[in-house]
Design a protein around this motif. Structure first.
Motif: not given
Length: 268
Positions: A129-133, A152-174
């Motif tokens: 969910g964090y990755a999608y948003v 960002d206020q409620v999700l632990p840092v490690e999970q946020r890092r995983k979400g960012v990595a997931m977002a970067l891996a999936a990011a591509k033009p629509v």
């Protein structure tokens, strides 16, 4: 009909729509939609949803959106998902919005991401969910930026890092639809509120109530059945609208109101 002439006809319908001749636009789009033109089907669905050129009919709107959505038309997938969300068919709605989210559509990413984060009608997956948003926010969608800051206020840092990595891996033009969508200019989709609920959308904070009332007056046509709440906080007045049954519904309303700054809040 040759492809070039067909595309010109869709554009002719848009020109008629822009001039206020909705009936003429519908008359142009209908035969094209019946022959399988996805853009014409999307525009015809919008006409039925809004009741312009034809009597408002959510069933017909769903029919035409679904026809184009099944053929891969991105805007139709989003429109169908939001229409189903409004009708209470949230699981079916999320299925269509998930298809659009997988293709990188920011409104779909925001709604599905919020649902995943909170476990609304889907198994909870806060990292995804964090990755999608995050992906929606990266595309500049204002409500997504606000929702991401709350996460960002409620999700632990490690999970946020995983979400960012997931977002970067999936990011591509629509991905483009089978044909570039020829959208008919139309009023913004209307946010539909529940008779009762624990969530609202917050639209701003103002030094005077009159300023809050002025903004509500400008947005009222887009808020549908959502009513205004003026919440005093010290010398400020917060403008909220709702109520909505779930946070996902409130977030979907914010997605509809973009680019107006907006975020979901728990009603107190």
């Amino acid at each position: 009909m040759p492809a070039a002439a067909q595309a010109t006809s869709v554009k002719a319908g848009i020109a008629a729509w822009q001039k206020g001749d909705s009936a003429r636009a519908v008359a142009i789009w209908r035969p094209l939609a019946e022959k399988g033109d996805q853009d014409a089907a999307f525009n015809l669905g919008q006409a039925y949803r809004l009741g312009r050129g034809v009597a408002a009919d959510s069933g017909q709107a769903k029919r035409w959106f679904e026809r184009a959505a099944k053929a891969g038309h991105l805007d139709s997938q989003v429109a169908l998902g939001l229409l189903l969300f409004d009708s209470g068919a949230r699981r079916e709605a999320l299925a269509w919005l998930s298809r659009a989210a997988e293709r990188g559509e920011p409104r779909a990413l925001l709604v599905v991401g919020t649902a995943l984060f909170n476990g609304d009608d889907v198994p909870p997956d806060p990292v995804k969910g964090y990755a999608y948003v995050s992906r929606a926010a990266a595309q500049g969608l204002a409500p997504a930026k606000t929702t991401l800051a709350e996460m960002d206020q409620v999700l632990p840092v490690e999970q946020r890092r995983k979400g960012v990595a997931m977002a970067l891996a999936a990011a591509k033009p629509v991905k483009a639809a089978a044909k570039p969508p020829a959208k008919a200019p139309a009023p913004a989709p209307v946010a539909v509120a529940s008779a009762s609920g624990a969530w609202r959308v917050q639209l701003g904070a103002f030094g005077s109530r009159s300023s809050a009332e002025s903004l509500y007056g400008r947005l009222q046509g887009k808020l549908g059945s959502a009513r205004a709440f003026y919440v005093p906080v010290g010398a400020m007045t917060r403008l909220q609208a709702g109520p909505f049954a779930t946070r996902a519904e409130a977030t979907a309303a914010c997605a509809r109101l973009a680019p107006q700054p907006c975020f979901a809040v728990a009603a107190k």
